[in-house]
Scaffold this motif. Structure first.
Motif, PDB file in Angstrom:
ATOM      1  N   ARG A   1      27.102   8.962  18.912  1.00  0.00           N
ATOM      2  CA  ARG A   1      26.334   9.986  19.221  1.00  0.00           C
ATOM      3  C   ARG A   1      25.035   9.611  19.700  1.00  0.00           C
ATOM      4  O   ARG A   1      24.396   8.863  19.054  1.00  0.00           O
ATOM      5  CB  ARG A   1      26.241  10.838  17.762  1.00  0.00           C
ATOM      6  CG  ARG A   1      27.389  11.677  17.428  1.00  0.00           C
ATOM      7  CD  ARG A   1      27.112  12.879  16.515  1.00  0.00           C
ATOM      8  NE  ARG A   1      26.448  12.421  15.373  1.00  0.00           N
ATOM      9  CZ  ARG A   1      27.088  12.045  14.271  1.00  0.00           C
ATOM     10  NH1 ARG A   1      28.344  12.153  14.084  1.00  0.00           N
ATOM     11  NH2 ARG A   1      26.519  11.868  13.165  1.00  0.00           N
ATOM     12  N   GLY A   2      24.475  10.242  20.616  1.00  0.00           N
ATOM     13  CA  GLY A   2      22.986  10.178  21.121  1.00  0.00           C
ATOM     14  C   GLY A   2      23.040   9.006  21.846  1.00  0.00           C
ATOM     15  O   GLY A   2      21.996   8.144  21.309  1.00  0.00           O
ATOM     16  N   PRO A   3      23.855   8.338  22.688  1.00  0.00           N
ATOM     17  CA  PRO A   3      23.575   7.081  23.434  1.00  0.00           C
ATOM     18  C   PRO A   3      22.212   7.418  24.259  1.00  0.00           C
ATOM     19  O   PRO A   3      22.193   8.258  25.035  1.00  0.00           O
ATOM     20  CB  PRO A   3      24.801   7.344  24.384  1.00  0.00           C
ATOM     21  CG  PRO A   3      25.110   8.691  24.597  1.00  0.00           C
ATOM     22  CD  PRO A   3      24.819   9.346  23.177  1.00  0.00           C
ATOM     23  N   TYR A   4      21.473   6.405  24.071  1.00  0.00           N
ATOM     24  CA  TYR A   4      19.985   6.505  24.701  1.00  0.00           C
ATOM     25  C   TYR A   4      19.860   5.600  25.913  1.00  0.00           C
ATOM     26  O   TYR A   4      18.782   5.671  26.573  1.00  0.00           O
ATOM     27  CB  TYR A   4      19.031   6.411  23.682  1.00  0.00           C
ATOM     28  CG  TYR A   4      17.722   7.264  24.037  1.00  0.00           C
ATOM     29  CD1 TYR A   4      16.870   6.802  24.521  1.00  0.00           C
ATOM     30  CD2 TYR A   4      17.496   8.416  23.290  1.00  0.00           C
ATOM     31  CE1 TYR A   4      15.583   7.357  24.812  1.00  0.00           C
ATOM     32  CE2 TYR A   4      16.380   9.295  23.555  1.00  0.00           C
ATOM     33  CZ  TYR A   4      15.581   8.616  24.143  1.00  0.00           C
ATOM     34  OH  TYR A   4      14.196   9.467  24.389  1.00  0.00           O
ATOM     35  N   ASP A   5      20.379   4.405  25.806  1.00  0.00           N
ATOM     36  CA  ASP A   5      20.040   3.489  26.733  1.00  0.00           C
ATOM     37  C   ASP A   5      21.500   2.535  26.979  1.00  0.00           C
ATOM     38  O   ASP A   5      22.282   2.274  26.084  1.00  0.00           O
ATOM     39  CB  ASP A   5      18.903   2.631  26.464  1.00  0.00           C
ATOM     40  CG  ASP A   5      18.511   1.795  27.733  1.00  0.00           C
ATOM     41  OD1 ASP A   5      18.597   2.106  28.747  1.00  0.00           O
ATOM     42  OD2 ASP A   5      17.654   0.772  27.363  1.00  0.00           O
ATOM     43  N   ILE A   6      21.430   1.785  28.366  1.00  0.00           N
ATOM     44  CA  ILE A   6      22.431   1.059  28.571  1.00  0.00           C
ATOM     45  C   ILE A   6      21.975  -0.171  29.222  1.00  0.00           C
ATOM     46  O   ILE A   6      21.147  -0.253  29.997  1.00  0.00           O
ATOM     47  CB  ILE A   6      23.714   1.721  29.501  1.00  0.00           C
ATOM     48  CG1 ILE A   6      25.080   0.745  29.528  1.00  0.00           C
ATOM     49  CG2 ILE A   6      23.110   2.175  30.670  1.00  0.00           C
ATOM     50  CD1 ILE A   6      26.103   1.612  30.058  1.00  0.00           C
ATOM     51  N   SER A   7      22.857  -1.538  29.071  1.00  0.00           N
ATOM     52  CA  SER A   7      22.302  -2.663  29.556  1.00  0.00           C
ATOM     53  C   SER A   7      23.663  -3.379  29.815  1.00  0.00           C
ATOM     54  O   SER A   7      24.431  -3.386  29.228  1.00  0.00           O
ATOM     55  CB  SER A   7      21.335  -3.484  28.882  1.00  0.00           C
ATOM     56  OG  SER A   7      20.783  -4.694  29.301  1.00  0.00           O
ATOM     57  N   VAL A   8      23.443  -3.911  30.795  1.00  0.00           N
ATOM     58  CA  VAL A   8      24.660  -4.661  31.466  1.00  0.00           C
ATOM     59  C   VAL A   8      24.410  -6.263  31.865  1.00  0.00           C
ATOM     60  O   VAL A   8      23.202  -6.622  32.369  1.00  0.00           O
ATOM     61  CB  VAL A   8      25.174  -4.182  33.106  1.00  0.00           C
ATOM     62  CG1 VAL A   8      26.490  -5.030  33.597  1.00  0.00           C
ATOM     63  CG2 VAL A   8      25.441  -2.660  32.992  1.00  0.00           C
TER      64      VAL A   8
END
Length: 203
Positions: free
Chosen positions: A5-12
């Protein structure tokens, strides 16, 4: 694909094999592998992080992951298992200033900088190249005007911070120690700056 819940940022990661998402409600990081043919994500696992994780970054070598946690005022450090691709906590959380909202890693993978919005400071850390653990470089440097985000130019020599008060703060990065020094005066920007980008040459 499902996340917390509440995904805020993503990094690859730099190889394009892995993706990590911070979930602000359950205080976790979701971990995925990327199919190199289709681009589809496959779930690996979740791992606990601090309260209200808001920013996640992978170092340029693809070995370490760092998370800024806005509510617990901490930065969490992880190692990427190169066999399983799962995250492992490196050590206990390191204290940041009040209200960390943005985190960035310099292009050489030696330094980490965290914007503390409430404290109006920037925390400065060096990265242990063997373990990935963070060590405080020096006392946090002032960043007045309710700082929001920070970005490092492609050459790794300068850090810029956008603030709520419509300014961009400018700092030089000591290439030996990683310590920041304020340079010149702030530069005016328009209403509500929310992100920055550089051309590849850093001009």
């Amino acid at each position: 694909i499902a996340t917390g819940r509440g995904p805020y940022d993503i990094s690859v990661d730099p190889t394009g094999r892995l993706a990590y998402v911070v979930n602000s409600s359950p205080n976790t990081v979701s971990q995925y592998s990327i199919n190199q043919t289709t681009g589809a994500l496959s779930f690996i696992a979740t791992i606990a992080t601090g309260s209200s994780p808001i920013k996640i970054k992978i170092d340029p070598t693809g070995r370490f992951v760092y998370v800024a946690n806005a509510a617990s005022n901490t930065d969490i450090q992880y190692r990427i298992n190169q066999s399983t691709e799962a995250l492992t906590s490196i050590t206990s959380a390191i204290a940041s200033g009040t209200g960390p909202t943005y985190l960035t890693v310099d292009p050489t993978g030696r330094f980490v900088y965290v914007v503390n919005t409430t404290a109006e400071t920037i925390s400065q850390y060096s990265i242990n190249q063997t373990t990935g653990a963070l060590t405080v470089i020096t006392t946090a440097i002032a960043a007045s005007g309710t700082p929001q985000i920070c970005k490092i130019d492609p050459t790794g020599r300068y850090l810029y911070v956008a603030t709520v008060t419509l300014t961009i703060l400018q700092y030089s990065i000591n290439q030996s120690t990683g310590a920041l020094t304020s340079v010149n005066s702030s530069v005016a920007t328009d209403d509500r700056p929310v992100d920055m980008a550089f051309d590849p040459n850093g001009w």
